[in-house]
Design a protein around this motif. Sequence first.
Motif, PDB file in Angstrom:
ATOM      1  N   MET A 283      27.589 -16.425  77.193  1.00  0.00           N
ATOM      2  CA  MET A 283      26.585 -17.342  76.665  1.00  0.00           C
ATOM      3  C   MET A 283      25.181 -16.847  76.989  1.00  0.00           C
ATOM      4  O   MET A 283      24.280 -16.889  76.142  1.00  0.00           O
ATOM      5  N   ILE A 284      24.980 -16.390  78.213  1.00  0.00           N
ATOM      6  CA  ILE A 284      23.661 -15.908  78.613  1.00  0.00           C
ATOM      7  C   ILE A 284      23.257 -14.697  77.778  1.00  0.00           C
ATOM      8  O   ILE A 284      22.099 -14.569  77.353  1.00  0.00           O
ATOM      9  N   GLU A 285      24.193 -13.806  77.505  1.00  0.00           N
ATOM     10  CA  GLU A 285      23.911 -12.648  76.654  1.00  0.00           C
ATOM     11  C   GLU A 285      23.467 -13.105  75.267  1.00  0.00           C
ATOM     12  O   GLU A 285      22.509 -12.565  74.696  1.00  0.00           O
ATOM     13  N   ASN A 286      24.175 -14.098  74.710  1.00  0.00           N
ATOM     14  CA  ASN A 286      23.831 -14.612  73.381  1.00  0.00           C
ATOM     15  C   ASN A 286      22.449 -15.256  73.369  1.00  0.00           C
ATOM     16  O   ASN A 286      21.676 -15.088  72.424  1.00  0.00           O
ATOM     17  N   ILE A 287      22.138 -16.012  74.426  1.00  0.00           N
ATOM     18  CA  ILE A 287      20.825 -16.659  74.509  1.00  0.00           C
ATOM     19  C   ILE A 287      19.713 -15.610  74.575  1.00  0.00           C
ATOM     20  O   ILE A 287      18.694 -15.719  73.886  1.00  0.00           O
ATOM     21  N   LYS A 288      19.913 -14.579  75.376  1.00  0.00           N
ATOM     22  CA  LYS A 288      18.894 -13.538  75.516  1.00  0.00           C
ATOM     23  C   LYS A 288      18.663 -12.803  74.200  1.00  0.00           C
ATOM     24  O   LYS A 288      17.546 -12.365  73.907  1.00  0.00           O
ATOM     25  N   ILE A 289      19.707 -12.671  73.405  1.00  0.00           N
ATOM     26  CA  ILE A 289      19.563 -12.033  72.094  1.00  0.00           C
ATOM     27  C   ILE A 289      18.733 -12.902  71.155  1.00  0.00           C
ATOM     28  O   ILE A 289      17.900 -12.414  70.393  1.00  0.00           O
ATOM     29  N   LYS A 290      18.948 -14.223  71.224  1.00  0.00           N
ATOM     30  CA  LYS A 290      18.286 -15.151  70.302  1.00  0.00           C
ATOM     31  C   LYS A 290      16.846 -15.478  70.686  1.00  0.00           C
ATOM     32  O   LYS A 290      16.020 -15.778  69.834  1.00  0.00           O
ATOM     33  N   VAL A 291      16.549 -15.440  71.983  1.00  0.00           N
ATOM     34  CA  VAL A 291      15.211 -15.806  72.457  1.00  0.00           C
ATOM     35  C   VAL A 291      14.279 -14.606  72.351  1.00  0.00           C
ATOM     36  O   VAL A 291      14.600 -13.517  72.829  1.00  0.00           O
ATOM     37  N   SER A 292      13.128 -14.833  71.724  1.00  0.00           N
ATOM     38  CA  SER A 292      12.176 -13.745  71.512  1.00  0.00           C
ATOM     39  C   SER A 292      10.792 -14.131  72.036  1.00  0.00           C
ATOM     40  O   SER A 292      10.318 -15.237  71.774  1.00  0.00           O
ATOM     41  N   PRO A 293      10.132 -13.220  72.754  1.00  0.00           N
ATOM     42  CA  PRO A 293       8.765 -13.497  73.231  1.00  0.00           C
ATOM     43  C   PRO A 293       7.786 -13.732  72.087  1.00  0.00           C
ATOM     44  O   PRO A 293       6.761 -14.396  72.266  1.00  0.00           O
ATOM     45  N   SER A 294       8.084 -13.170  70.921  1.00  0.00           N
ATOM     46  CA  SER A 294       7.183 -13.319  69.777  1.00  0.00           C
ATOM     47  C   SER A 294       7.404 -14.628  69.020  1.00  0.00           C
ATOM     48  O   SER A 294       6.576 -15.019  68.191  1.00  0.00           O
ATOM     49  N   ALA A 295       8.514 -15.312  69.295  1.00  0.00           N
ATOM     50  CA  ALA A 295       8.793 -16.591  68.646  1.00  0.00           C
ATOM     51  C   ALA A 295       8.053 -17.715  69.374  1.00  0.00           C
ATOM     52  O   ALA A 295       7.668 -17.576  70.537  1.00  0.00           O
ATOM     53  N   SER A 296       7.878 -18.827  68.695  1.00  0.00           N
ATOM     54  CA  SER A 296       7.227 -19.977  69.318  1.00  0.00           C
ATOM     55  C   SER A 296       8.177 -20.619  70.329  1.00  0.00           C
ATOM     56  O   SER A 296       9.400 -20.475  70.216  1.00  0.00           O
ATOM     57  N   PRO A 297       7.637 -21.341  71.324  1.00  0.00           N
ATOM     58  CA  PRO A 297       8.516 -22.049  72.267  1.00  0.00           C
ATOM     59  C   PRO A 297       9.481 -22.991  71.553  1.00  0.00           C
ATOM     60  O   PRO A 297      10.642 -23.107  71.948  1.00  0.00           O
ATOM     61  N   LYS A 298       9.008 -23.639  70.502  1.00  0.00           N
ATOM     62  CA  LYS A 298       9.866 -24.564  69.759  1.00  0.00           C
ATOM     63  C   LYS A 298      11.057 -23.834  69.134  1.00  0.00           C
ATOM     64  O   LYS A 298      12.198 -24.311  69.211  1.00  0.00           O
ATOM     65  N   GLN A 299      10.813 -22.679  68.536  1.00  0.00           N
ATOM     66  CA  GLN A 299      11.895 -21.896  67.948  1.00  0.00           C
ATOM     67  C   GLN A 299      12.893 -21.453  69.018  1.00  0.00           C
ATOM     68  O   GLN A 299      14.110 -21.499  68.812  1.00  0.00           O
ATOM     69  N   ASN A 300      12.369 -21.020  70.159  1.00  0.00           N
ATOM     70  CA  ASN A 300      13.246 -20.545  71.227  1.00  0.00           C
ATOM     71  C   ASN A 300      14.051 -21.691  71.846  1.00  0.00           C
ATOM     72  O   ASN A 300      15.240 -21.522  72.148  1.00  0.00           O
ATOM     73  N   VAL A 301      13.412 -22.836  72.034  1.00  0.00           N
ATOM     74  CA  VAL A 301      14.125 -23.994  72.596  1.00  0.00           C
ATOM     75  C   VAL A 301      15.264 -24.401  71.668  1.00  0.00           C
ATOM     76  O   VAL A 301      16.381 -24.690  72.122  1.00  0.00           O
ATOM     77  N   ARG A 302      15.008 -24.422  70.377  1.00  0.00           N
ATOM     78  CA  ARG A 302      16.066 -24.767  69.415  1.00  0.00           C
ATOM     79  C   ARG A 302      17.215 -23.759  69.497  1.00  0.00           C
ATOM     80  O   ARG A 302      18.386 -24.142  69.511  1.00  0.00           O
ATOM     81  N   ALA A 303      16.887 -22.470  69.548  1.00  0.00           N
ATOM     82  CA  ALA A 303      17.918 -21.434  69.633  1.00  0.00           C
ATOM     83  C   ALA A 303      18.743 -21.568  70.910  1.00  0.00           C
ATOM     84  O   ALA A 303      19.969 -21.416  70.897  1.00  0.00           O
TER      85      ALA A 303
END
Length: 209
Positions: A66-86
């Motif tokens: 799960m942590i691997e999947n989250i790290k793939i989906k979370v991007s520093p260039s994305a907004s916090p809202k996009q990352n929180v949803r992911a």
Amino acid sequence: MGRNPTGSDVKMLKAGAALAKAKGLNGFTVRQVCAKSKVNLGMFHYYFSTKENFDMAVLESIYSKMIENIKIKVSPSASPKQNVRAILINIQEFIKENRVLLSSLGGDVFSGNKKTFKFIVKNFTKHVEILFGELLRAQKCGALAAPSALDAFLIIMPPAAVPQILLGLVSRLNVGLPGKLKASALTVMVEENAPARIDLLVNSIFKEK
């Protein structure tokens, strides 16, 4: 584990993960693991020594994915809202896939199993750190509608996690539910509406643009 890998340990962990997801950690035996993985009992003791050690290794292997999947989906260039949803979607998918196991772990914790509690606190908090980090980032840039990152966390996490864990409890205990709350119907309702619930939760803690 402290042993040189031979492939047998991986086979046993995969078998253990499948059994744990279906029955919880207390729902299977070492012999069932060996039979399912087609690895002899001696190899089990060589790698893990005890069922308790094996259970912890199974939890680590499941959680790390799960942590691997989250790290793939979370991007520093994305907004916090996009990352929180992911992050929430990944957490919810993880709970869905492991809801019987997680409801079993919850039972262990509430019954006072200190070893399980300590293991969870020590090893199952990375997703919380990642999610909270994004909420802090949102707070700093003024994007949060919630009073603080902690408030936002408390608003979104329980509703995101509880429905799937309750389904796991119903499934594990084989509880008969009356009328429209039959387990099969409840499962469909919870799973079909999951994305919409995530959107509602995320929108509730972020300011509108």
